[in-house]
Structures are given as structure tokens and as C-alpha cells.
Design a protein around this motif. Structure first.
Motif, PDB file in Angstrom:
ATOM      1  N   UNK A  94       3.721  -5.865   1.081  1.00  0.00           N
ATOM      2  CA  UNK A  94       2.917  -4.721   0.877  1.00  0.00           C
ATOM      3  C   UNK A  94       2.661  -3.942   2.199  1.00  0.00           C
ATOM      4  N   UNK A  95       2.200  -2.570   1.894  1.00  0.00           N
ATOM      5  CA  UNK A  95       1.938  -1.785   3.058  1.00  0.00           C
ATOM      6  C   UNK A  95       0.761  -0.638   2.769  1.00  0.00           C
ATOM      7  N   UNK A  96       0.407   0.116   3.725  1.00  0.00           N
ATOM      8  CA  UNK A  96      -0.941   0.952   3.689  1.00  0.00           C
ATOM      9  C   UNK A  96      -0.305   2.387   3.927  1.00  0.00           C
ATOM     10  N   UNK A  97      -0.938   3.334   3.178  1.00  0.00           N
ATOM     11  CA  UNK A  97      -0.621   4.611   3.525  1.00  0.00           C
ATOM     12  C   UNK A  97      -1.885   5.264   3.720  1.00  0.00           C
ATOM     13  N   UNK A  98      -2.042   6.020   5.001  1.00  0.00           N
ATOM     14  CA  UNK A  98      -3.245   6.806   5.253  1.00  0.00           C
ATOM     15  C   UNK A  98      -2.751   8.269   5.637  1.00  0.00           C
ATOM     16  N   UNK A  99      -3.784   9.189   5.368  1.00  0.00           N
ATOM     17  CA  UNK A  99      -3.515  10.678   5.421  1.00  0.00           C
ATOM     18  C   UNK A  99      -4.856  10.961   6.495  1.00  0.00           C
ATOM     19  N   UNK A 100      -4.417  11.545   7.565  1.00  0.00           N
ATOM     20  CA  UNK A 100      -5.512  12.008   8.227  1.00  0.00           C
ATOM     21  C   UNK A 100      -5.046  13.164   9.465  1.00  0.00           C
ATOM     22  N   UNK A 101      -6.008  13.594   9.740  1.00  0.00           N
ATOM     23  CA  UNK A 101      -5.721  14.682  11.184  1.00  0.00           C
ATOM     24  C   UNK A 101      -5.643  14.098  12.370  1.00  0.00           C
ATOM     25  N   UNK A 104      -4.332  18.674  15.957  1.00  0.00           N
ATOM     26  CA  UNK A 104      -4.338  19.694  14.940  1.00  0.00           C
ATOM     27  C   UNK A 104      -3.330  19.281  13.920  1.00  0.00           C
ATOM     28  N   UNK A 105      -2.579  18.184  14.248  1.00  0.00           N
ATOM     29  CA  UNK A 105      -1.545  18.096  12.924  1.00  0.00           C
ATOM     30  C   UNK A 105      -2.082  17.249  11.987  1.00  0.00           C
ATOM     31  N   UNK A 106      -1.598  17.410  10.816  1.00  0.00           N
ATOM     32  CA  UNK A 106      -1.837  16.477   9.460  1.00  0.00           C
ATOM     33  C   UNK A 106      -0.923  15.535   9.207  1.00  0.00           C
ATOM     34  N   UNK A 107      -0.973  14.297   9.394  1.00  0.00           N
ATOM     35  CA  UNK A 107      -0.042  13.142   9.394  1.00  0.00           C
ATOM     36  C   UNK A 107      -0.391  12.261   8.079  1.00  0.00           C
ATOM     37  N   UNK A 108       0.692  11.767   7.637  1.00  0.00           N
ATOM     38  CA  UNK A 108       0.735  10.614   6.654  1.00  0.00           C
ATOM     39  C   UNK A 108       1.538   9.616   7.428  1.00  0.00           C
ATOM     40  N   UNK A 109       0.482   8.348   7.671  1.00  0.00           N
ATOM     41  CA  UNK A 109       1.152   7.092   8.190  1.00  0.00           C
ATOM     42  C   UNK A 109       1.177   6.261   7.342  1.00  0.00           C
ATOM     43  N   UNK A 110       2.742   5.357   7.076  1.00  0.00           N
ATOM     44  CA  UNK A 110       2.943   4.351   6.463  1.00  0.00           C
ATOM     45  C   UNK A 110       2.844   3.227   7.221  1.00  0.00           C
ATOM     46  N   UNK A 111       2.136   2.004   7.077  1.00  0.00           N
ATOM     47  CA  UNK A 111       2.063   0.795   8.047  1.00  0.00           C
ATOM     48  C   UNK A 111       2.109  -0.422   7.266  1.00  0.00           C
ATOM     49  N   UNK A 112       2.562  -1.442   7.838  1.00  0.00           N
ATOM     50  CA  UNK A 112       2.499  -2.775   7.526  1.00  0.00           C
ATOM     51  C   UNK A 112       2.601  -3.555   8.827  1.00  0.00           C
ATOM     52  N   UNK A 125      -2.172  21.466   7.371  1.00  0.00           N
ATOM     53  CA  UNK A 125      -3.397  20.832   7.630  1.00  0.00           C
ATOM     54  C   UNK A 125      -4.524  21.953   8.428  1.00  0.00           C
ATOM     55  N   UNK A 126      -3.996  22.900   8.796  1.00  0.00           N
ATOM     56  CA  UNK A 126      -4.939  23.898   9.279  1.00  0.00           C
ATOM     57  C   UNK A 126      -5.744  24.563   8.062  1.00  0.00           C
ATOM     58  N   UNK A 127      -5.347  24.605   7.099  1.00  0.00           N
ATOM     59  CA  UNK A 127      -6.108  25.378   6.032  1.00  0.00           C
ATOM     60  C   UNK A 127      -6.729  24.508   5.075  1.00  0.00           C
ATOM     61  N   UNK A 128      -6.230  23.318   4.492  1.00  0.00           N
ATOM     62  CA  UNK A 128      -6.724  22.295   3.581  1.00  0.00           C
ATOM     63  C   UNK A 128      -6.463  21.038   4.294  1.00  0.00           C
ATOM     64  N   UNK A 129      -7.415  20.325   4.744  1.00  0.00           N
ATOM     65  CA  UNK A 129      -7.260  19.198   5.427  1.00  0.00           C
ATOM     66  C   UNK A 129      -7.177  18.141   4.159  1.00  0.00           C
ATOM     67  N   UNK A 130      -6.363  17.350   4.458  1.00  0.00           N
ATOM     68  CA  UNK A 130      -5.869  16.051   3.703  1.00  0.00           C
ATOM     69  C   UNK A 130      -6.454  14.786   4.264  1.00  0.00           C
ATOM     70  N   UNK A 131      -7.135  14.028   3.395  1.00  0.00           N
ATOM     71  CA  UNK A 131      -7.572  12.602   3.955  1.00  0.00           C
ATOM     72  C   UNK A 131      -7.556  11.505   2.675  1.00  0.00           C
ATOM     73  N   UNK A 132      -7.553  10.573   3.101  1.00  0.00           N
ATOM     74  CA  UNK A 132      -7.421   9.322   2.245  1.00  0.00           C
ATOM     75  C   UNK A 132      -6.528   8.359   2.682  1.00  0.00           C
ATOM     76  N   UNK A 133      -6.661   7.312   1.744  1.00  0.00           N
ATOM     77  CA  UNK A 133      -5.866   6.293   2.057  1.00  0.00           C
ATOM     78  C   UNK A 133      -5.387   5.297   0.519  1.00  0.00           C
ATOM     79  N   UNK A 134      -4.390   4.767   0.651  1.00  0.00           N
ATOM     80  CA  UNK A 134      -4.052   4.092  -0.561  1.00  0.00           C
ATOM     81  C   UNK A 134      -3.220   2.884  -0.144  1.00  0.00           C
ATOM     82  N   UNK A 135      -2.928   1.878  -1.163  1.00  0.00           N
ATOM     83  CA  UNK A 135      -2.186   0.617  -0.860  1.00  0.00           C
ATOM     84  C   UNK A 135      -1.052   0.979  -1.577  1.00  0.00           C
ATOM     85  N   UNK A 136       0.169   0.053  -1.469  1.00  0.00           N
ATOM     86  CA  UNK A 136       1.314   0.141  -2.088  1.00  0.00           C
ATOM     87  C   UNK A 136       1.336  -0.405  -3.476  1.00  0.00           C
TER      88      UNK A 136
END
Length: 152
Positions: A94-101, A104-112, A125-136
């Protein structure tokens, strides 16, 4: 009269061959054990980690595309919720997905474990920030609310 004489050399020859077989078998078993550990590390884990990294890049690209698509149709006033499915596991884990600033960049990080990929979300990322996380596991959701979300 015939005499039969048994000497020690005949007895030693049988023992010598038995010891030779035991020593050769022991050395071969030792080499097989060493090979089992090295084959697993080099022929199994290395390619599996490479597969995980490339799959994580694909998963991150898919999620960032869904986020950008949702941003394009987002209303000035209102809420949008969409569900999406990602693979439950990659190469048996399994793995984790995390969205964060990140700066200045908005990134999606996928890791295990030690394997991770970071995918930049272009432009939003500059106009609407995306945050949150989830699992697979299971269905995942992206929500947009024009009023924003409160922390806590």
C-alpha cells in the motif's frame, strides 16, 4: 590354505569418500544460502522499487489531473465532490498520497517507505490551495467548496 587379509586402507577409503560428499554438500548448501539472500535483494527488490516509483509518478499525475479538471469547472459559489479510485497496492504494498504546499508550489506526494514521487500541480496552488491526504485503499474523494474549508 588361503588367508584373507583386510588392511586399514580399505576401511579408510569408505570413510574418505563419505567425508568428501559431506564436505561438498555442506559447501554447496552454504553457497545456496548466500545466493538466496543476494538474489532477493538484487533481482527482486531493486526492480520492484523501480516499478513502485514509476507507478507512483503515474498515480500522482492522475490525481493532479483530476484536481486541475475540478478547478476548471469550479463554480464561484457552490460545492463539488467527486470520487475516484486509485490502485489498492503497487507491487504488493500500500501507499499514501498527500497534497500540500511546498514553498510556492502545490505538490502531490505519493510514497511508501523510502520510495516517493512528487508531482507539481501547475498553476492552481497560488489561487486555490489543495490540501489533504489519503491512502491507497478504497474510494477516494476530492471536494471543492467556494467558501473554503475550516481547519480542525
Amino acid at each position: 590354505m588361503m588367508r584373507l587379509c583386510i588392511t586399514e586402507s580399505m576401511n579408510e577409503e569408505g570413510v574418505t569418500r563419505l567425508m568428501e560428499y559431506i564436505i561438498i554438500t555442506g559447501v554447496l548448501l552454504l553457497l545456496m544460502i548466500v545466493m538466496m539472500f543476494s538474489v532477493n535483494a538484487s533481482l527482486m527488490e531493486g526492480p520492484a522499487d523501480k516499478l513502485r516509483y514509476h507507478a507512483f509518478v503515474d498515480i500522482g499525475n492522475g490525481i493532479s489531473t483530476r484536481i486541475v479538471d475540478l478547478y476548471v469547472i469550479s463554480p464561484d459559489n457552490g460545492t463539488i465532490t467527486t470520487k475516484f479510485d486509485i490502485p489498492d497496492d503497487v507491487a504488493g504494498r500500500g501507499y499514501f498520497v498527500d497534497a500540500a504546499l511546498e514553498g510556492a508550489d502545490q505538490v502531490i506526494q505519493v510514497q511508501a517507505g523510502d520510495i516517493q514521487s512528487k508531482i507539481a500541480i501547475a498553476g492552481i496552488g497560488a489561487t486555490k490551495g489543495v490540501t489533504g491526504s489519503t491512502t491507497s485503499a478504497g474510494w477516494n474523494m476530492i471536494q471543492y467548496d467556494s467558501k473554503g474549508f475550516q481547519e480542525g
